[in-house]
Write a protein that holds these residues in place. Sequence first.
Motif, PDB file in Angstrom:
ATOM      1  N   GLY A 356       0.877  -1.257  -0.067  1.00  0.00           N
ATOM      2  CA  GLY A 356       0.103   0.086  -0.007  1.00  0.00           C
ATOM      3  C   GLY A 356       0.802   1.291  -0.039  1.00  0.00           C
ATOM      4  O   GLY A 356       0.261   2.497   0.187  1.00  0.00           O
ATOM      5  N   LEU A 490       9.578 -14.448 -12.394  1.00  0.00           N
ATOM      6  CA  LEU A 490       9.930 -13.273 -11.714  1.00  0.00           C
ATOM      7  C   LEU A 490      10.357 -13.951 -10.292  1.00  0.00           C
ATOM      8  O   LEU A 490      11.479 -13.438  -9.628  1.00  0.00           O
ATOM      9  N   LYS A 491       9.709 -15.112  -9.645  1.00  0.00           N
ATOM     10  CA  LYS A 491      10.041 -15.606  -8.422  1.00  0.00           C
ATOM     11  C   LYS A 491      11.513 -16.084  -8.443  1.00  0.00           C
ATOM     12  O   LYS A 491      12.329 -15.776  -7.675  1.00  0.00           O
TER      13      LYS A 491
HETATM   14  C1  F6R Z   1       8.109  -9.666  -6.028  1.00  0.00           C
HETATM   15  C2  F6R Z   1       7.758  -8.375  -5.257  1.00  0.00           C
HETATM   16  C3  F6R Z   1       7.640  -7.139  -5.840  1.00  0.00           C
HETATM   17  C4  F6R Z   1       6.507  -6.106  -5.595  1.00  0.00           C
HETATM   18  C5  F6R Z   1       6.488  -4.903  -5.893  1.00  0.00           C
HETATM   19  C6  F6R Z   1       4.968  -4.118  -5.737  1.00  0.00           C
HETATM   20  O1  F6R Z   1       8.003 -10.775  -5.155  1.00  0.00           O
HETATM   21  O2  F6R Z   1       7.301  -8.583  -4.223  1.00  0.00           O
HETATM   22  O3  F6R Z   1       7.522  -7.305  -7.603  1.00  0.00           O
HETATM   23  O4  F6R Z   1       5.241  -7.051  -5.884  1.00  0.00           O
HETATM   24  O5  F6R Z   1       7.474  -4.142  -5.737  1.00  0.00           O
HETATM   25  O6  F6R Z   1       4.926  -3.942  -4.501  1.00  0.00           O
HETATM   26  P1  F6R Z   1       3.548  -3.785  -3.690  1.00  0.00           P
HETATM   27  O7  F6R Z   1       2.637  -4.826  -4.057  1.00  0.00           O
HETATM   28  O8  F6R Z   1       3.703  -3.580  -2.282  1.00  0.00           O
HETATM   29  O9  F6R Z   1       2.821  -2.575  -4.451  1.00  0.00           O
END
Ligand code: F6R
Length: 614
Positions: A356, A490-491
Amino acid sequence: MCGIVGYIGYRKAVDILTSGLKNLEYRGYDSSGVALYNQNKIDVYKAQGKLQNLVNILDEKRAEVENSTLGIGHIRWATHGAPTTINAHPHTCNCGSLVIVHNGIIENFKELKVELEKKGCTFHSQTDTETVAHLIAQEYAKTKDLTEAVRLATKKIEGAYALCIMHKDEPETLVVTKRNAPLLVGIGEGEYFVASDVPAIIEYTKKAMYLNDNQIATLTRNSLKLIDENNTEITPKIESLPWEPVALSKMGFKHFMLKEIHEQPDVIRNVLNGKLHTIDEPINLEEVKLDKETLKNLNRVQIIACGTSLHAAMVGKYLIEDFCSIPVEVEASSEYIYRKAITDEKTLVVGVSQSGETADTITAIRQAKEKGSHILIITNRPDSTMAREADSLIPVNAGIEVSVAATKSYIAQLMSFYLLAIYMAEVKGCITKEISTSLKKELIILPQKIEQVLNEKEQIKKIAKEYSSFKNFIYIARGVNLATAFEGALKLKEISYINATGYAAGELKHGPIAMLDETMPVLSILMKGKVYEKILSNAEESKARNAKLIALTDSKDAKIDELFDHVIRIPEVNEILSPIISVIPLQLLAYYIAEYLGKDVDQPRNLAKSVTVE
Ligand code: F6R
């Protein structure tokens, strides 16, 4: 991106600062530092690398540091300047009287630096932050008032910041301020805590005040004064934090990532709880504050997100278009904000984010809001900036995710999209009772199916070992699982640093196929349904180019065992629901490859869990 903490009170500041930083490690971990007010002077301690390096230094100097009850701390994710000790925060002014910690990016730091150098300031680091230390010190020399100096200095700053500042000549004071970066003040009896995020302070207090942009708070042991940029006093809004202190324990797992993968069946149960009562009742999604008439008349949905959340958004698009026949656009927030995005009051804009706090997504939703769109936020952090700015909020309730690689939050986001899409279709009356009932029946049993996959993890571990020496991978899929291919790749990339790319299987022959040979394994996601036969053909084409083949499938077809070198079988599942199950073996595969290669699984290099800079 970077975590800041501060403390003024009666306890040992060093302990509060280091425990706070420990709980903010997800925001960065390339260097750290603290500044402690101690007997009429300020001492600064910094270390390159993991927080433990700083803790070791502070342990050695225990006698020197333990009596301080006022200090600030920082954990860094480098933006300007390499992750060295010199670039670690806190930064000081020339004479060392003023110290500062900063989260964000000062966009006009080069111009400011030129001016400050002309005025005699000497720079020691390559950071943008050091300009702010000098800038405030210059104002302090004129005003002899730290709060006023911060107010005047921040007017000259462009960019994003959360700042916590102290000055040797104001030994009873901490000053904090922010713009486009999160910051809260925890409130105790005779003490105040400052932090970028709740986990840093929840052990000490559940009362807090979130700062709004450009507000400045001045904290002494017994007072909190809040002003805006025009020096008008504001009554602080004190909130109760909806959090319990959580022991961030690995519960016997080697890494948080593995623990979080195993939590996914319960995460699904949590998401469904209260929203899907029985298969015969409509989905209950009172979180969506759009009235039903407006919802029926929507002519477009835009979903904006980054990284893993963007992959959840791709599945969301597929579902909403399939169930509701409303056109859906999905876009990376960082692209959305720099083009003329067409949006209006008939567009529902959905922001998806684990934290968020992702800067690009925050900017994107603010832009859409200005154009009159209803903003629905799907997040794991109902206390975050995005949640606070949402018109509708779906909290995904995955619990704290410690590992930087998102796993359980992805599953929770996917589940939220299934519920949202079915809910919208039910309100619009465009899904038959028969289809919605059968989907709900299957949603309820997904946790058991995931448990079956988790029980088979030894098989995935063996495959991981066999493939761990490859330097490149291709993941192919079609339709609703295309996002799964992207997410699986990506993982693998982020925790093992192996080059893995997801492709729409049909695109393979339009270029990527040129790369195929025995050094490039191809993993095909082959769920029974519309695109099964097509992907099988694409796998055949890869075999013909000598690629090693892995199948991820719910099919028992013997043809698959003949064609593929390795087969990962998952329980049979309705194709449209399959992304929830199919991603689990890919999370495990990435985990076991990284673990086998001895990588730092929970804190991969160069990454941070909360990306608060654009
Ligand atoms: C991958 C990962 C990142 C987040 C990205 C967005 O494992 O965690 O790619 O998904 O930085 O972050 P949020 O979901 O917090 O906006």
